[in-house]
Every structure is written in structure tokens, then in C-alpha cells.
Scaffold this motif. Structure first.
Motif, PDB file in Angstrom:
ATOM      1  N   GLN A  39       0.930  -1.253   0.013  1.00  0.00           N
ATOM      2  CA  GLN A  39       0.174  -0.067  -0.016  1.00  0.00           C
ATOM      3  C   GLN A  39       0.771   1.302   0.125  1.00  0.00           C
ATOM      4  O   GLN A  39       1.851   1.298   0.774  1.00  0.00           O
ATOM      5  CB  GLN A  39      -1.185   0.010   1.280  1.00  0.00           C
ATOM      6  CG  GLN A  39      -1.916   1.168   1.047  1.00  0.00           C
ATOM      7  CD  GLN A  39      -2.958   0.975   2.058  1.00  0.00           C
ATOM      8  OE1 GLN A  39      -3.102   0.093   2.995  1.00  0.00           O
ATOM      9  NE2 GLN A  39      -4.356   1.490   1.977  1.00  0.00           N
ATOM     10  N   ALA A  40       0.575   1.905  -1.098  1.00  0.00           N
ATOM     11  CA  ALA A  40       1.444   3.170  -1.226  1.00  0.00           C
ATOM     12  C   ALA A  40       0.567   4.348  -0.551  1.00  0.00           C
ATOM     13  O   ALA A  40      -0.641   4.303  -0.409  1.00  0.00           O
ATOM     14  CB  ALA A  40       1.775   3.414  -2.619  1.00  0.00           C
ATOM     15  N   PRO A  41       1.301   5.520  -0.207  1.00  0.00           N
ATOM     16  CA  PRO A  41       0.343   6.562   0.371  1.00  0.00           C
ATOM     17  C   PRO A  41      -0.794   7.009  -0.650  1.00  0.00           C
ATOM     18  O   PRO A  41      -0.323   7.257  -1.859  1.00  0.00           O
ATOM     19  CB  PRO A  41       1.438   7.846   0.534  1.00  0.00           C
ATOM     20  CG  PRO A  41       2.819   6.900   0.737  1.00  0.00           C
ATOM     21  CD  PRO A  41       2.737   5.677  -0.244  1.00  0.00           C
ATOM     22  N   GLY A  42      -1.754   7.153  -0.255  1.00  0.00           N
ATOM     23  CA  GLY A  42      -3.016   7.640  -0.925  1.00  0.00           C
ATOM     24  C   GLY A  42      -3.624   6.899  -1.903  1.00  0.00           C
ATOM     25  O   GLY A  42      -4.418   6.934  -2.842  1.00  0.00           O
ATOM     26  N   LYS A  43      -3.062   5.521  -1.915  1.00  0.00           N
ATOM     27  CA  LYS A  43      -3.556   4.615  -2.772  1.00  0.00           C
ATOM     28  C   LYS A  43      -3.959   3.318  -2.174  1.00  0.00           C
ATOM     29  O   LYS A  43      -3.850   3.024  -0.711  1.00  0.00           O
ATOM     30  CB  LYS A  43      -2.295   4.094  -3.811  1.00  0.00           C
ATOM     31  CG  LYS A  43      -1.747   4.997  -4.454  1.00  0.00           C
ATOM     32  CD  LYS A  43      -0.770   4.510  -5.519  1.00  0.00           C
ATOM     33  CE  LYS A  43      -0.205   5.501  -6.590  1.00  0.00           C
ATOM     34  NZ  LYS A  43       0.803   5.023  -7.568  1.00  0.00           N
ATOM     35  N   GLU A  44      -5.048   2.567  -2.918  1.00  0.00           N
ATOM     36  CA  GLU A  44      -5.363   1.242  -2.409  1.00  0.00           C
ATOM     37  C   GLU A  44      -4.478   0.161  -2.188  1.00  0.00           C
ATOM     38  O   GLU A  44      -3.626   0.228  -2.912  1.00  0.00           O
ATOM     39  CB  GLU A  44      -6.580   0.957  -3.186  1.00  0.00           C
ATOM     40  CG  GLU A  44      -7.653   1.867  -3.010  1.00  0.00           C
ATOM     41  CD  GLU A  44      -9.152   1.428  -3.921  1.00  0.00           C
ATOM     42  OE1 GLU A  44     -10.214   2.112  -3.892  1.00  0.00           O
ATOM     43  OE2 GLU A  44      -8.960   0.387  -4.308  1.00  0.00           O
ATOM     44  N   ARG A  45      -4.775  -0.542  -1.202  1.00  0.00           N
ATOM     45  CA  ARG A  45      -3.776  -1.839  -1.164  1.00  0.00           C
ATOM     46  C   ARG A  45      -3.917  -2.473  -2.476  1.00  0.00           C
ATOM     47  O   ARG A  45      -5.085  -2.987  -2.902  1.00  0.00           O
ATOM     48  CB  ARG A  45      -4.349  -2.645   0.237  1.00  0.00           C
ATOM     49  CG  ARG A  45      -3.381  -4.000   0.350  1.00  0.00           C
ATOM     50  CD  ARG A  45      -4.226  -4.751   1.509  1.00  0.00           C
ATOM     51  NE  ARG A  45      -5.362  -5.012   1.436  1.00  0.00           N
ATOM     52  CZ  ARG A  45      -6.201  -5.453   2.479  1.00  0.00           C
ATOM     53  NH1 ARG A  45      -5.668  -5.397   3.520  1.00  0.00           N
ATOM     54  NH2 ARG A  45      -7.336  -5.749   2.083  1.00  0.00           N
ATOM     55  N   GLU A  46      -2.835  -3.019  -2.944  1.00  0.00           N
ATOM     56  CA  GLU A  46      -2.813  -4.096  -4.003  1.00  0.00           C
ATOM     57  C   GLU A  46      -2.276  -5.260  -3.680  1.00  0.00           C
ATOM     58  O   GLU A  46      -1.033  -5.461  -3.045  1.00  0.00           O
ATOM     59  CB  GLU A  46      -2.465  -3.429  -5.371  1.00  0.00           C
ATOM     60  CG  GLU A  46      -0.797  -2.794  -4.964  1.00  0.00           C
ATOM     61  CD  GLU A  46      -0.278  -2.540  -6.493  1.00  0.00           C
ATOM     62  OE1 GLU A  46      -0.708  -2.932  -7.545  1.00  0.00           O
ATOM     63  OE2 GLU A  46       0.864  -1.460  -6.347  1.00  0.00           O
ATOM     64  N   GLY A  47      -2.465  -6.494  -4.532  1.00  0.00           N
ATOM     65  CA  GLY A  47      -1.836  -7.649  -4.486  1.00  0.00           C
ATOM     66  C   GLY A  47      -0.514  -7.806  -5.261  1.00  0.00           C
ATOM     67  O   GLY A  47      -0.473  -7.025  -6.176  1.00  0.00           O
TER      68      GLY A  47
END
Length: 122
Positions: A39-47
Motif C-alpha cells: 500500500q502506497a500513500p494515498g493509494k489502495e492496497r494491491e496484491g
């Protein structure tokens, strides 16, 4: 107590490498699928990737294919994520998680580590 602990994050220049570790305690990875998420700042968690309990099946997000490699050492109850040719877009908190199911869907993962920060910057 079931626990996952990530390590290996840090600061690296673009094009560099990091090797993340996910050490499990309180349960055996022989019976769990392990996923890596970020998870990057301001972004959704991704696989990012996942590996079956046997290590025979692996999956990768398109964004990391050819650059990241997931592997497991069941004797050490640890899963690794080797990250090469890193880009600034790879900057994120990386989490490992475990599920008894054969899935890479984050919603199906029951146990999560605390995360480790990986930063790619010059």
C-alpha cells in the motif's frame, strides 16, 4: 499465537533490489497460502504476489512480473519476496498475509503482518 513478521525493507535507488522476509510463528506454512500486498500513500492496497503452501504455485501482479520472485522455505517457516529492478512506483509498505485457502484475494486472508517500508528513490 499466530504471527507474521516482515523484515528486509529499506531505502534503495531505482534499479536496485530488496529482499523481504515473512517469518511465521504459531502455525506451519505447510498448510497456508502466503500473499504479499503493498500500500502506497494515498493509494489502495494491491496484491503483489502469492505462493501456495507447497510452493508449487505462484502468482504475480502484472506490474511486478519479471522483476519480483516469491519463494518459500518451509523448514524455516519463512517466505521471501525478492524484488529486483525496483522503480519509484514500487515505494510502499509491504505486508505478508496467510490464508488456509488457495487464493490470492486479500479479503480471504486471515493473518497479517505489521508491514515493512520499501522506498525507491534517488
Amino acid at each position: 499465537q499466530l504471527q507474521l513478521v516482515e523484515s528486509g525493507g529499506g531505502l534503495v535507488q531505482p534499479g536496485g533490489s530488496l529482499r523481504l522476509s515473512c517469518a511465521a510463528s504459531g502455525f506451519s506454512l505447510d498448510y497456508y497460502t502466503i500473499g504479499w500486498f503493498r500500500q502506497a500513500p494515498g493509494k489502495e492496497r494491491e496484491g503483489v504476489s502469492c505462493i501456495s503452501s507447497s510452493g508449487g504455485n505462484t502468482n504475480y501482479a502484472d506490474s511486478v512480473k519479471g522483476r519480483f520472485t516469491v519463494s518459500g522455505d518451509n523448514a524455516k517457516n519463512t517466505v521471501y519476496l525478492q524484488m529486483n529492478s525496483l522503480k519509484p512506483d514500487d515505494t510502499a509498505v509491504y505486508y505478508c498475509a496467510a490464508t488456509p485457502l488457495r487464493t490470492c484475494l486479500a479479503a480471504r486472508y486471515d493473518y497479517w503482518g505489521q508491514g515493512t517500508q520499501g522506498t525507491v528513490s534517488s
